[in-house]
Write a protein that holds these residues in place. Structure first.
Motif, PDB file in Angstrom:
ATOM      1  N   ALA B 280     -10.402   0.839-102.509  1.00 31.19           N
ATOM      2  CA  ALA B 280      -9.153   1.596-102.617  1.00 31.19           C
ATOM      3  C   ALA B 280      -8.614   1.649-104.041  1.00 31.19           C
ATOM      4  CB  ALA B 280      -8.102   0.993-101.690  1.00 31.19           C
ATOM      5  N   LEU B 281      -8.795   0.593-104.808  1.00 31.17           N
ATOM      6  CA  LEU B 281      -8.128   0.535-106.110  1.00 31.17           C
ATOM      7  C   LEU B 281      -9.088   0.323-107.282  1.00 31.17           C
ATOM      8  CD1 LEU B 281      -5.200  -1.789-104.971  1.00 31.17           C
ATOM      9  CD2 LEU B 281      -5.075   0.659-105.352  1.00 31.17           C
ATOM     10  N   PRO B 282     -10.260   0.979-107.288  1.00 29.53           N
ATOM     11  CA  PRO B 282     -11.154   0.760-108.424  1.00 29.53           C
ATOM     12  C   PRO B 282     -10.552   1.264-109.731  1.00 29.53           C
ATOM     13  CG  PRO B 282     -11.946   2.563-107.081  1.00 29.53           C
ATOM     14  CD  PRO B 282     -10.796   1.964-106.353  1.00 29.53           C
ATOM     15  N   GLY B 283      -9.645   2.249-109.632  1.00 31.73           N
ATOM     16  CA  GLY B 283      -9.045   2.801-110.844  1.00 31.73           C
ATOM     17  C   GLY B 283      -8.101   1.820-111.530  1.00 31.73           C
ATOM     18  N   PHE B 284      -7.651   0.798-110.787  1.00 32.19           N
ATOM     19  CA  PHE B 284      -6.719  -0.161-111.369  1.00 32.19           C
ATOM     20  C   PHE B 284      -7.436  -1.450-111.727  1.00 32.19           C
ATOM     21  CE2 PHE B 284      -4.279   2.860-109.159  1.00 32.19           C
ATOM     22  CZ  PHE B 284      -3.081   2.950-109.830  1.00 32.19           C
ATOM     23  N   GLN B 285      -8.742  -1.329-111.981  1.00 30.11           N
ATOM     24  CA  GLN B 285      -9.584  -2.487-112.183  1.00 30.11           C
ATOM     25  C   GLN B 285      -9.063  -3.382-113.305  1.00 30.11           C
ATOM     26  OE1 GLN B 285     -13.261  -1.654-113.869  1.00 30.11           O
ATOM     27  NE2 GLN B 285     -14.201  -3.570-113.269  1.00 30.11           N
ATOM     28  N   LEU B 286      -8.657  -2.761-114.429  1.00 31.45           N
ATOM     29  CA  LEU B 286      -8.218  -3.562-115.562  1.00 31.45           C
ATOM     30  C   LEU B 286      -7.033  -4.429-115.186  1.00 31.45           C
ATOM     31  CD1 LEU B 286      -8.615  -1.120-118.544  1.00 31.45           C
ATOM     32  CD2 LEU B 286     -10.001  -3.108-117.928  1.00 31.45           C
ATOM     33  N   ASP B 287      -6.137  -3.887-114.355  1.00 29.58           N
ATOM     34  CA  ASP B 287      -4.957  -4.647-113.973  1.00 29.58           C
ATOM     35  C   ASP B 287      -5.322  -5.825-113.091  1.00 29.58           C
ATOM     36  OD1 ASP B 287      -3.025  -2.787-115.158  1.00 29.58           O
ATOM     37  OD2 ASP B 287      -3.890  -1.414-113.697  1.00 29.58           O
ATOM     38  N   TRP B 288      -6.074  -5.554-111.996  1.00 25.41           N
ATOM     39  CA  TRP B 288      -6.305  -6.670-111.085  1.00 25.41           C
ATOM     40  C   TRP B 288      -7.303  -7.677-111.628  1.00 25.41           C
ATOM     41  CZ3 TRP B 288     -11.280  -6.525-109.295  1.00 25.41           C
ATOM     42  CH2 TRP B 288     -11.863  -5.307-108.934  1.00 25.41           C
ATOM     43  N   ILE B 289      -8.201  -7.255-112.499  1.00 27.97           N
ATOM     44  CA  ILE B 289      -9.114  -8.250-113.077  1.00 27.97           C
ATOM     45  C   ILE B 289      -8.341  -9.252-113.917  1.00 27.97           C
ATOM     46  CG2 ILE B 289     -10.840  -8.519-114.894  1.00 27.97           C
ATOM     47  CD1 ILE B 289     -12.516  -6.532-113.618  1.00 27.97           C
ATOM     48  N   GLY B 294      -6.503 -14.909-114.329  1.00 25.90           N
ATOM     49  CA  GLY B 294      -5.487 -15.940-114.505  1.00 25.90           C
ATOM     50  C   GLY B 294      -5.392 -16.823-113.280  1.00 25.90           C
ATOM     51  N   ILE B 295      -5.341 -16.188-112.090  1.00 27.35           N
ATOM     52  CA  ILE B 295      -5.220 -16.956-110.847  1.00 27.35           C
ATOM     53  C   ILE B 295      -6.423 -17.882-110.682  1.00 27.35           C
ATOM     54  CG2 ILE B 295      -5.229 -16.759-108.343  1.00 27.35           C
ATOM     55  CD1 ILE B 295      -3.516 -14.348-108.539  1.00 27.35           C
ATOM     56  N   GLN B 324     -12.560 -24.781-104.929  1.00 23.20           N
ATOM     57  CA  GLN B 324     -13.771 -23.981-104.670  1.00 23.20           C
ATOM     58  C   GLN B 324     -13.428 -22.492-104.606  1.00 23.20           C
ATOM     59  OE1 GLN B 324     -16.854 -25.263-104.367  1.00 23.20           O
ATOM     60  NE2 GLN B 324     -16.343 -27.419-104.338  1.00 23.20           N
ATOM     61  N   ALA B 325     -12.253 -22.163-104.005  1.00 18.99           N
ATOM     62  CA  ALA B 325     -11.840 -20.762-103.943  1.00 18.99           C
ATOM     63  C   ALA B 325     -11.665 -20.201-105.345  1.00 18.99           C
ATOM     64  CB  ALA B 325     -10.550 -20.628-103.142  1.00 18.99           C
ATOM     65  N   GLY B 326     -11.207 -21.051-106.270  1.00 18.21           N
ATOM     66  CA  GLY B 326     -11.074 -20.607-107.653  1.00 18.21           C
ATOM     67  C   GLY B 326     -12.414 -20.234-108.254  1.00 18.21           C
ATOM     68  N   TYR B 327     -13.454 -21.066-108.003  1.00 17.87           N
ATOM     69  CA  TYR B 327     -14.797 -20.736-108.515  1.00 17.87           C
ATOM     70  C   TYR B 327     -15.275 -19.412-107.927  1.00 17.87           C
ATOM     71  CZ  TYR B 327     -14.999 -25.811-109.492  1.00 17.87           C
ATOM     72  OH  TYR B 327     -14.748 -27.080-109.907  1.00 17.87           O
ATOM     73  N   MET B 328     -15.049 -19.242-106.608  1.00 16.04           N
ATOM     74  CA  MET B 328     -15.535 -18.021-105.952  1.00 16.04           C
ATOM     75  C   MET B 328     -14.881 -16.788-106.559  1.00 16.04           C
ATOM     76  SD  MET B 328     -15.411 -19.072-101.986  1.00 16.04           S
ATOM     77  CE  MET B 328     -15.673 -20.761-101.533  1.00 16.04           C
ATOM     78  N   LEU B 329     -13.591 -16.927-106.892  1.00 17.05           N
ATOM     79  CA  LEU B 329     -12.853 -15.783-107.425  1.00 17.05           C
ATOM     80  C   LEU B 329     -13.478 -15.285-108.729  1.00 17.05           C
ATOM     81  CD1 LEU B 329     -10.468 -14.170-106.527  1.00 17.05           C
ATOM     82  CD2 LEU B 329      -8.987 -15.618-107.882  1.00 17.05           C
ATOM     83  N   ILE B 330     -14.119 -16.204-109.481  1.00 18.80           N
ATOM     84  CA  ILE B 330     -14.779 -15.787-110.717  1.00 18.80           C
ATOM     85  C   ILE B 330     -15.779 -14.672-110.412  1.00 18.80           C
ATOM     86  CG2 ILE B 330     -16.321 -16.516-112.574  1.00 18.80           C
ATOM     87  CD1 ILE B 330     -15.098 -19.216-112.496  1.00 18.80           C
ATOM     88  N   GLY B 331     -16.454 -14.778-109.261  1.00 23.28           N
ATOM     89  CA  GLY B 331     -17.435 -13.764-108.895  1.00 23.28           C
ATOM     90  C   GLY B 331     -16.824 -12.381-108.816  1.00 23.28           C
ATOM     91  N   LEU B 332     -15.609 -12.305-108.276  1.00 22.20           N
ATOM     92  CA  LEU B 332     -14.943 -11.008-108.141  1.00 22.20           C
ATOM     93  C   LEU B 332     -14.415 -10.528-109.487  1.00 22.20           C
ATOM     94  CD1 LEU B 332     -14.038  -8.813-106.263  1.00 22.20           C
ATOM     95  CD2 LEU B 332     -12.054 -10.164-105.661  1.00 22.20           C
ATOM     96  N   VAL B 333     -13.939 -11.469-110.314  1.00 22.74           N
ATOM     97  CA  VAL B 333     -13.403 -11.095-111.622  1.00 22.74           C
ATOM     98  C   VAL B 333     -14.523 -10.579-112.525  1.00 22.74           C
ATOM     99  CG1 VAL B 333     -12.324 -11.998-113.704  1.00 22.74           C
ATOM    100  CG2 VAL B 333     -11.489 -12.709-111.477  1.00 22.74           C
ATOM    101  N   ALA B 334     -15.691 -11.242-112.443  1.00 22.66           N
ATOM    102  CA  ALA B 334     -16.773 -10.948-113.378  1.00 22.66           C
ATOM    103  C   ALA B 334     -17.744  -9.923-112.813  1.00 22.66           C
ATOM    104  CB  ALA B 334     -17.517 -12.236-113.730  1.00 22.66           C
ATOM    105  N   LEU B 335     -17.276  -9.067-111.904  1.00 23.89           N
ATOM    106  CA  LEU B 335     -18.209  -8.129-111.295  1.00 23.89           C
ATOM    107  C   LEU B 335     -18.749  -7.163-112.349  1.00 23.89           C
ATOM    108  CD1 LEU B 335     -16.395  -5.493-109.097  1.00 23.89           C
ATOM    109  CD2 LEU B 335     -15.406  -6.620-111.038  1.00 23.89           C
ATOM    110  N   ALA B 336     -20.059  -6.940-112.268  1.00 25.88           N
ATOM    111  CA  ALA B 336     -20.709  -6.093-113.256  1.00 25.88           C
ATOM    112  C   ALA B 336     -20.921  -4.707-112.661  1.00 25.88           C
ATOM    113  CB  ALA B 336     -22.050  -6.703-113.653  1.00 25.88           C
ATOM    114  N   PRO B 337     -20.657  -3.657-113.441  1.00 31.06           N
ATOM    115  CA  PRO B 337     -20.790  -2.309-112.900  1.00 31.06           C
ATOM    116  C   PRO B 337     -22.239  -1.940-112.589  1.00 31.06           C
ATOM    117  CG  PRO B 337     -20.074  -2.264-115.196  1.00 31.06           C
ATOM    118  CD  PRO B 337     -20.105  -3.676-114.791  1.00 31.06           C
ATOM    119  N   GLU B 338     -23.177  -2.376-113.388  1.00 32.37           N
ATOM    120  CA  GLU B 338     -24.554  -1.964-113.129  1.00 32.37           C
ATOM    121  C   GLU B 338     -25.196  -2.884-112.107  1.00 32.37           C
ATOM    122  OE1 GLU B 338     -24.714  -4.628-116.715  1.00 32.37           O
ATOM    123  OE2 GLU B 338     -23.439  -3.098-115.837  1.00 32.37           O
ATOM    124  N   ALA B 339     -25.883  -2.270-111.133  1.00 32.35           N
ATOM    125  CA  ALA B 339     -26.442  -3.052-110.036  1.00 32.35           C
ATOM    126  C   ALA B 339     -27.819  -3.608-110.377  1.00 32.35           C
ATOM    127  CB  ALA B 339     -26.522  -2.204-108.777  1.00 32.35           C
TER     128      ALA B 339
END
Lengths: 103, 505
Positions: B280-289, B294-295, B324-339
């Protein structure tokens, strides 16, 4: 349609703020529950107002509001049951006095 | 789509609903405390195993693109057809995930429930319904469905937390969980209403289309909506600063419920978070990343630092699960555009979740075994466990290694992919904070190990953990090793499950 959309949103935002203030300031668990109900109803006003002014042809906002009313009832039932079981055990519904566990 | 097709696609959900209803019904027929009540556990377990079979069976039906599932035709809704859920690889992954959670939790709960819980049938039914809510929320593609399924999961969790009505801490934990949870979900709902107002639709893909179109007059409404939605989901995942409920609810809840809470709602929260932000919000990627980065840092650090002071193992594992949830969140923050690269961040998140599932449920199964025997989950109850029950001590050692992230364990693979994604995206800061935190965490995990291997026990008699717990601990331990030594199928599963999300992005 005499009343413009921003008025409805202002009412909803005010209701939400009052509810949130109630949740944060009330020490009585029942009072907190009342605050939560206000917040849910603020969201309901938003949903119905947006439905009426933005997408009157589809029923989405209204349907959502109906579901929220049902959920609010279920949540209140579960919440009251939990509060009553805590009251039976501790003879208090004041959240601050439920402090067996900290840190 | 005809009704029959729809029912076939919904088979996993139907199987679980039916199992829970059968358990509830038989519980009414069989008298409380009667001999036949032991079969309730078996029925629940069989239902969960059938769930795995059914999920594997419908896997090929979905194709690569995933299928939308709509419950109403266009005519009923006065508009286009409204898809409520999707049957895509991500949803299927979480159906499998849910079945594994249910099986391990049910296996581990048998003896505990027999001794301490009065209404067994309802207990098992609530856990099954919790699993159903997890599957629904992971599949939901509509704000209405997301709200309903998350609320379903929350209400079952509140009730399960307060299930020991005679116990002070259980009821207290439930009150706190309820107060925080209901507030967080009300805030999230208000965020959903703003999102609806800004775009005029509840469909996640529809929201993205409208926002991309650039013709939205109230574009700025998305920012408060984003924050409010993060409050609700952050609560479910127990991210700092929305974590205050977690230690109390985890400590007070019956231990099998603690095991369920530490994995189930967290996984559901991550599934919704991924889908919502990326669809839903890929256009706001810079904001939520930026916000999530930080979280993640705060969550890892606070969870680990407070865990250092804990003397109750349930509470210690609660803070550990926040970290552990903090470590997992890194995965979402560091998502790479190229598959194409080996880690897209998202597959790291799923791998980490899978590793965490086996590790944490295994660790909690050991805690349940010790608690069944010693009557408490304090650190000193673990003293001399190596001499009293070497099987439990050695498997617990393995689970703790996996929680720290030392090879050859599942936790290492999870951390490798998540931190690898951060390094690949040049987010060195995140990776460094994560690694420093892993080192800090050694200290409090070592406190448990020290008690197990070197602690002086008052009661040194050996004890038996019972067949259910033995199987649960054994399966979890084997899977923890398997994920590290034979990681390839797990990595492929995780990568394929997020391929659709990563591609749409």
């Amino acid at each position: 349609m005499a009343i413009p959309l921003p008025w409805w949103l202002t009412v909803a935002a005010a209701l939400f703020a009052i509810g949130l203030y109630g949740v944060l300031s009330r020490r009585n668990a029942i009072g907190v529950l009342l605050g939560i109900e206000l917040m849910l109803n603020a969201a309901n006003i938003n949903l119905v107002a947006f439905w009426r002014y933005i997408t009157p042809q589809a029923l989405t906002g209204q349907v959502f509001a109906i579901f929220v009313i049902g959920i609010a009832a279920a949540e209140a039932a579960a919440g009251l049951a939990i509060i009553i079981s805590a009251y039976r055990r501790r003879r208090t519904v004041v959240v601050d006095e439920l402090d067996t566990m900290r840190w | 789509m005809t009704l029959t097709q729809l029912l076939v696609l919904l088979l996993p959900e139907l199987v679980l609903t039916l199992t829970a209803l059968v358990v509830l019904g038989l519980d009414m027929i069989w008298r409380n405390g009667s001999w036949s009540q032991r079969f309730l556990l078996w029925i629940a377990l069989i239902g969960s195993v059938i769930l795995i079979a059914v999920t594997v069976l419908i896997w090929p039906l979905t194709g690569t693109g995933g299928l939308p599932i709509a419950f109403a035709t266009g005519k009923d809704f006065g508009g286009d057809q409204v898809p409520m859920m999707a049957l895509d690889p991500l949803a299927l992954f979480f159906k499998l995930f849910t079945a594994l959670v249910l099986i391990l939790v049910l296996l581990a709960s048998g003896d505990y429930v027999r001794v301490r819980i009065r209404f067994r049938g309802e207990f098992y039914a609530l856990i099954l319904f919790g699993g159903l809510a997890m599957m629904l929320s992971a599949a939901a593609t509509n704000l209405l469905m997301i709200y309903l399924s998350l609320e379903f999961l929350s209400i079952t969790s509140y009730l399960l937390t307060g299930y020991l009505r005679e116990d002070e801490r259980s009821t207290e934990g439930a009150v706190k969980y309820f107060v925080y949870g209901a507030t967080a979900s009300a805030v999230m709902l208000y965020g959903f209403s703003l999102l609806y107002g800004a775009t005029g639709t509840l469909d996640l893909a529809g929201i993205a289309t409208v926002l991309m179109g650039g013709m939205v007059p109230v574009h700025w409404l998305v920012y408060p909506a984003l924050i409010m939605v993060l409050v609700g989901l952050g609560f479910k995942i127990a991210l700092v600063p929305f974590h205050q409920w977690a230690p109390d609810a985890y400590e007070g809840a019956p231990t099998p419920v603690t095991a369920f809470l530490s994995v189930g709602p967290k996984a559901a929260g991550f599934a919704v978070l991924m889908r919502l932000l990326l669809t839903a919000l890929p256009g706001f990627q810079l904001d939520w990343i930026a916000v999530l980065a930080g979280i993640a840092i705060v969550t890892m650090t606070l969870g680990n630092l407070v865990a250092l002071w804990q003397s109750n193992v349930k509470r210690l594992l609660a803070y550990s699960s926040i970290a552990q949830a903090g470590y997992m969140l890194i995965g979402l923050v560091a998502l790479a555009p190229e598959a194409q690269s080996w880690t897209t961040g998202l597959n790291g998140l799923l791998l980490y979740l899978l590793a965490y599932l086996f590790t944490n449920l295994g660790a909690f199964a050991v805690v349940i075994a010790v608690e069944n025997h010693a009557g408490s989950a304090q650190l000193d109850a673990f003293a001399g466990l190596m001499r009293r029950n070497p099987f439990l001590a050695i498997t617990m050692f393995l689970f703790l290694l996996s929680l720290i992230g030392i090879p050859p364990t599942a936790g290492f693979v999870g951390k490798l992919f998540v931190f690898g994604a951060a390094i690949q995206r040049q987010m060195i800061m995140l990776a460094v904070v994560g690694i420093v935190n892993s080192v800090i965490s050694v200290y409090y995990y070592y406190a448990i190990m020290r008690q197990m291997f070197f602690g002086e026990a008052v009661d040194t008699s050996p004890f038996d953990e019972g067949p259910g717990l033995r199987v649960a601990v054994g399966v979890a331990a084997v899977m923890v090793l398997m994920m590290a030594l034979y990681a390839e199928p797990f990595i492929r599963l995780a990568s394929e499950s997020v391929s659709l999300l990563a591609a749409s992005f």
